[in-house]
Design an enzyme around this catalytic site. Structure first.
Site, mmCIF file in Angstrom:
data_model
loop_
_atom_site.group_PDB
_atom_site.id
_atom_site.type_symbol
_atom_site.label_atom_id
_atom_site.label_comp_id
_atom_site.label_asym_id
_atom_site.label_seq_id
_atom_site.Cartn_x
_atom_site.Cartn_y
_atom_site.Cartn_z
ATOM 1 N N GLU B 60 -17.543 -49.672 40.036
ATOM 2 C CA GLU B 60 -16.786 -49.288 38.876
ATOM 3 C C GLU B 60 -18.119 -49.016 38.036
ATOM 4 O OE1 GLU B 60 -15.328 -52.346 40.177
ATOM 5 O OE2 GLU B 60 -13.684 -51.938 41.306
ATOM 6 N N PHE B 83 -7.675 -51.704 39.011
ATOM 7 C CA PHE B 83 -6.890 -53.254 38.482
ATOM 8 C C PHE B 83 -7.257 -53.622 36.847
ATOM 9 C CE2 PHE B 83 -5.360 -54.426 42.224
ATOM 10 C CZ PHE B 83 -4.038 -54.583 42.432
ATOM 11 N N ASP B 85 -7.908 -55.474 35.045
ATOM 12 C CA ASP B 85 -8.704 -56.865 35.308
ATOM 13 C C ASP B 85 -10.300 -56.090 35.350
ATOM 14 O OD1 ASP B 85 -6.558 -58.809 35.830
ATOM 15 O OD2 ASP B 85 -6.448 -57.509 36.310
ATOM 16 N N HIS B 129 -6.047 -59.991 38.480
ATOM 17 C CA HIS B 129 -4.937 -59.410 38.910
ATOM 18 C C HIS B 129 -3.983 -58.781 38.148
ATOM 19 C CE1 HIS B 129 -7.817 -59.740 41.925
ATOM 20 N NE2 HIS B 129 -7.810 -58.371 42.773
#
Lengths: 345, 325
Positions: B60, B83, B85, B129
């Site tokens: 990420e 997601f 999160d 999630h």
């Protein structure tokens, strides 16, 4: 090449010969290192006079790395550096008064006081920012290289970072990413042997924090003497050519040493005296001056450069000192591209 | 007009912008060959090819960092964080780098990029999630924050986000992906920073976002039919910039505000709205400002538990009745 240093050359795939190092280039390299050295010594003096506020991280002793790369880069290449980035920014062409002014919080500062010592940036010179969170700029440099690849410009991105960065996740994410997309980015680890106050060897699983990790990403290990400006220049020229020709990223570990502590707050007393003395012997500036003398370069030419650089630093200092404090009318501008900061209508 | 699902409107919006501007590129995990884990990006690889639609590793920081570096050097990237999160693992790049660098450099560079993400609960995925994290983004100066509730807005607001010269955090509510709605076939761009009034009313204004919008609409119908209470419903759509003009106008008329927020209680966007209303039109109010939110808990997984935690139409009705009666 000193004992214990690995070296690896990257022959150009197009057969282009590397840029030869002639006397003009040598004088240029000497002048660049000297400008960086004197500017940062002046920055230190300005701290002592309490004219520089906040923190600052000097790269005294590490000038050969920033110089060798900056001299080898194309004017439209991208530099990404860390909070220890005064020299990298200067040597891409940013104004010395702008840098000193930024450190002093003056209106003439490179970012008019909005960034400070740790965020020096001069986009028009390809100095794409100094990043103060360790590791953050490796993925960002990777993105700039992706953009260059996509646009087909043959630009390269060069990303400088310290040995401590090799232990943070973003280092590993960026290297893997750059390799799988074969991006024109050069990662340069300036290994000054200390992660802030801690010897890097105490906190790292391998002896050479960058070079020993290269194989994990299918890259050649390259470990060079970062205090040898010509070796840095030659290495930089080779890996930049490789990047432009589609050969993908490189990871260079340049061994060097910072003469001072980690930051303004740190006298660096944790380092053994004999270690400091040994590295001061290898100070890239006197070392290169001596070498130029042996190569028959005229003493007068060197003295002339020294006088000119001293005058330049004095003038930049005066410009910065005479500049008014940063203008408070800019506090709420330029959050957004429209120049404003409105978050509601 | 065609009827599209919320998920198909994502690819429609991206495709519209990629056809228009060669500098728009798209990267993320499983977004190309697989068409996205929510199948919201199918067909894009086929149409635009692997140079523009790129699968990434599970990295990420690299994804968001690459988008930043590309945006500051001439491209208009769209990055997907699968997601929302997962913003927690790349928050340095989002909050410290992308959001601040334009300001810190005195405007030397801009960051025309979009980070899309599947946000919110209702899918029984548990606490890591299912979070609604739009208020994380709202708290950071330098980020625009958009959260559509309908397929048409997905396409139109996504297009506007791509064209916007600043970083936009685009929150798609994952429980809405299967919902359907009319979406203009032609070029469709909805301006950022405009709330939409879905229903006029005289007694109370209900402000909601994303998946809470259909619940607020259902509540308004129940209030009208069963209790004779006339509720205005506003889809906030964009938290930054925030359309306070529209919201203040309606709250001023109805004298009451109820916010419906999926985020956990503390520092939800409704708290900011409540403070603006209290500061600016306090004397127009006929009663307290009421916030209906998820309790201040991590979201549980079991359907019975998750349904009990998220704001429902029934909870909205109860809150409004208590306020109006």
């Amino acid at each position: 090449m000193e004992e214990g240093f690995l070296a690896r050359t990257f022959p150009s795939t197009s057969g282009n010969a590397p840029t030869p190092i002639d006397d003009d280039l040598r004088l240029k390299l000497y002048r660049m290192m000297l400008r960086a050295r004197h500017m940062e010594q002046r920055a230190y003096d300005l701290f002592m006079q309490n004219l520089v506020k906040g923190t600052s991280h000097l790269a005294l002793g590490q000038e050969a790395v920033s110089t060798g790369f900056a001299a080898a880069m194309r004017s439209d290449d991208y530099t990404f550096c860390t909070y220890r980035g005064h020299n990298h920014t200067l040597l891409r062409g940013a104004s010395m008064a702008g840098i000193l002014g930024e450190l002093m919080g003056r209106e003439c500062g490179l970012m008019r006081g909005k960034g400070g010592s740790m965020h020096l940036t001069s986009v028009k010179h390809g100095a794409m920012g100094s990043y103060a969170i360790v590791g953050a700029h490796l993925p960002i440099a990777t993105g700039a290289a992706w953009s260059a690849q996509y646009r087909g410009t043959q630009q390269a991105a060069v990303c400088f970072f310290g040995d401590g960065t090799t232990n943070i996740g973003a280092f590993h994410e960026a290297l893997n990413f750059a390799v799988i997309w074969k991006l024109p980015v050069v990662f340069v680890c300036e290994n000054n042997m200390y992660m802030e106050y801690t010897p890097i060897s105490d906190v790292t699983a391998v002896e050479n924090p960058a070079a020993d990790r290269a194989a994990a990403y299918g890259l050649e290990p390259v470990l060079i003497d970062g205090n040898d400006v010509e070796l840095v220049f030659e290495t930089a020229s080779q890996v930049l050519t490789r990047a432009r020709e589609g050969g993908g990223p490189s990871l260079i570990e340049a061994k060097t040493y910072r003469h001072g502590g980690h930051s303004r707050a740190d006298p660096g007393k944790y380092r053994p005296d004999d270690e400091v003395a040994a590295w001061l012997e290898r100070d890239p500036l006197p070392r290169y001056r001596q070498r130029l003398g042996k190569l028959g370069i005229d003493e007068a030419a060197l003295s002339k450069i020294e006088a000119e650089v001293e005058a330049e630093v004095d003038e930049a200092t005066e410009t910065a000192r005479n500049s008014p404090a940063a203008d408070t009318s800019i506090v709420e501008i330029d959050v957004w591209a429209d120049g404003g900061s409105a978050w509601r209508n | 007009m065609a009827e599209l699902t919320y998920r198909d409107a994502v690819s429609a919006g991206i495709a519209q912008e990629m056809r228009r501007d060669h500098n728009v590129v798209f990267l993320g995990e499983d977004i190309a060959a697989a068409g996205g884990v929510f199948k919201a990006t199918t067909g894009l690889l086929d149409e635009f090819g692997p140079d523009r639609v790129k699968d990434t590793p599970i990295s990420e920081q690299a994804i968001v960092g690459a988008a930043m570096g590309a945006a500051m050097t001439g491209l208009r990237p769209i990055a997907e964080i699968m997601f929302s999160d997962f913003f927690a693992v790349c928050w340095d790049l989002v909050a410290n780098q992308i959001a601040k660098t334009r300001y810190m450099t005195d405007g030397q560079c801009s960051f025309p990029l979009v980070i899309r993400s599947a946000n919110g609960g209702g899918s029984r995925f548990g606490a890591q999630h299912s979070q609604s994290v739009e208020n994380w983004a709202m708290a950071i100066p330098g980020l625009k924050v958009v959260a559509p509730s309908t397929p048409a807005d997905v396409k139109g607001l996504l297009a506007a986000s791509v064209r916007d010269p600043d970083p936009v955090m685009f929150f798609e509510q994952k429980s809405l992906y299967a919902t359907k709605g009319e979406v203009p076939d032609d070029e469709h761009v909805e301006p950022l920073g405009k709330a939409r009034v879905l229903r006029d009313g005289g007694d109370v204004t209900i402000a909601a976002l994303a998946a809470m919008v259909p619940r607020a609409e259902r509540a308004a119908k129940m209030l009208a039919q069963d209790y004779g209470i006339s509720a205005a419903v506003i889809d906030v759509r964009s938290l930054v910039p925030l359309d306070t003009t529209t919201i203040l106008e309606h709250v001023g008329k109805t004298g009451r505000l109820v916010t419906v927020e999926e985020n956990p209680r503390l520092c939800g966007w409704g708290a900011e709205l409540a403070s603006i209303v209290a500061e600016e039109i306090f004397w127009d109010l006929d009663g307290p400002i009421v916030r209906v939110t998820t309790p201040h808990i991590p979201l549980p997984s079991a359907d019975a538990l998750e349904d009990a935690a998220l704001p429902s139409a029934e909870r909205i009705v109860a809150a409004v009745r208590q306020l109006v009666d």
